[in-house]
Enzyme design. Structure first.
Site, PDB file in Angstrom:
ATOM      1  N   MET A  79       0.802  -1.288  -0.080  1.00 12.23           N
ATOM      2  CA  MET A  79       0.022   0.037  -0.043  1.00 12.23           C
ATOM      3  C   MET A  79       1.081   1.277   0.219  1.00 12.23           C
ATOM      4  SD  MET A  79      -2.908  -1.448   2.507  1.00 12.23           S
ATOM      5  CE  MET A  79      -1.856  -2.629   3.125  1.00 12.23           C
TER       6      MET A  79
ATOM      7  N   MET B 287     -10.227  -5.366  -1.906  1.00  5.72           N
ATOM      8  CA  MET B 287     -10.213  -4.836  -0.568  1.00  5.72           C
ATOM      9  C   MET B 287     -11.768  -4.640  -0.337  1.00  5.72           C
ATOM     10  SD  MET B 287      -7.248  -4.351   0.301  1.00  5.72           S
ATOM     11  CE  MET B 287      -7.580  -3.759   1.780  1.00  5.72           C
TER      12      MET B 287
END
Ligand code: DX5
Ligand code: ZN
Length: 232
Positions: free
Chosen positions: A80, A149
């Site tokens: 990320m 996600m």
């Protein structure tokens, strides 16, 4: 590494359970990893956050290298970070087995995935809950792992988002239609109940932090999760 050779790793489908180390007690990291490995974890999921793509900061390659020494479980490294291509080599050298980059951070997803595979690693592409699937679905043909996600990335312990099953099903549809050898992972808010919902929508790989490491008995929690996603 007890993994099938390239070309047959995701098909026929088998569920994978992947504890996310973010929620572990880092003062006893070795014990935490050993416990989930004994309980039958398939991969160890490692969340790398840079304070830019997401507000939090977590690990760089050095802790990943330490985790590499602690376990033979495949390390599933979720980047990320902005400009993830800058870090592929460092994480590859640190011992990552899978590198997952975010669609939102790469201009050319196919190139990013190629660069990961060129290092002999499995390549994953993650997508945030609010990002349209348009640019994502065509990139799946170059993926070993599609990571949907199911919370806004950035921290553990959030609830599974409502719109997730439709997104999972859309990704599953492409994987099946195109007969892709690609895992379909879900990440965020996964517990026995939401894992079942995600499995019904087509997920086969379940990342779970809080529901495993914050449970009174992580071994039992992992088993319960697996049980809920196996066909009855
Ligand atoms: C969130 C991370 C997740 C996180 C999941 O940004 O990508 O891997 O560890 O944690 P839980 O299972 O607690 O939602
Ligand atoms: Zn993650």
């Amino acid at each position: 590494m007890p993994e099938a050779p390239a070309g047959s790793w995701a098909r026929p489908r088998r569920n994978r359970i992947c504890p996310s180390i973010l929620s572990a007690d880092f003062s006893r990291l070795g014990d935490e990893i050993a416990a989930v490995a004994r309980a039958g974890a398939d991969f160890l999921h490692v969340d790398v956050m840079d304070g830019q793509f997401v507000p939090n900061l977590t690990f760089g390659p050095i802790p990943v290298q330490a985790m590499r020494r602690l376990t033979s479980l495949p390390l599933d490294v979720h980047l990320m970070v902005v400009e993830p291509l800058r870090f592929l080599e460092d994480f590859a050298k640190a011992g990552a087995d899978h590198l997952i980059v975010h669609l939102e951070t790469v201009e050319d997803p196919a190139r990013a995935l190629r660069e990961i595979r060129a290092r002999g690693l499995r390549a994953g592409l993650a997508i945030k809950p609010g990002t349209p699937l348009q640019r994502y679905l065509p990139a799946l043909s170059a993926c070993d792992v599609a990571l949907v996600m199911t919370v806004e990335p950035g921290r553990g312990g959030q609830p599974f988002l409502d719109g997730s099953p439709e997104r999972i099903a859309a990704v599953r549809e492409v994987i099946d239609r195109e007969k892709l050898d690609c895992l379909l992972g879900v990440d965020g808010g996964i517990n026995p109940e939401t894992a079942r919902i995600a499995a019904r929508a087509g997920a086969d790989t379940f990342i779970a932090g809080n529901s495993i490491f914050c449970a009174p008995d992580p071994t039992e929690a992992l088993r319960a999760l697996r049980q809920r996603v196996e066909p009855a």
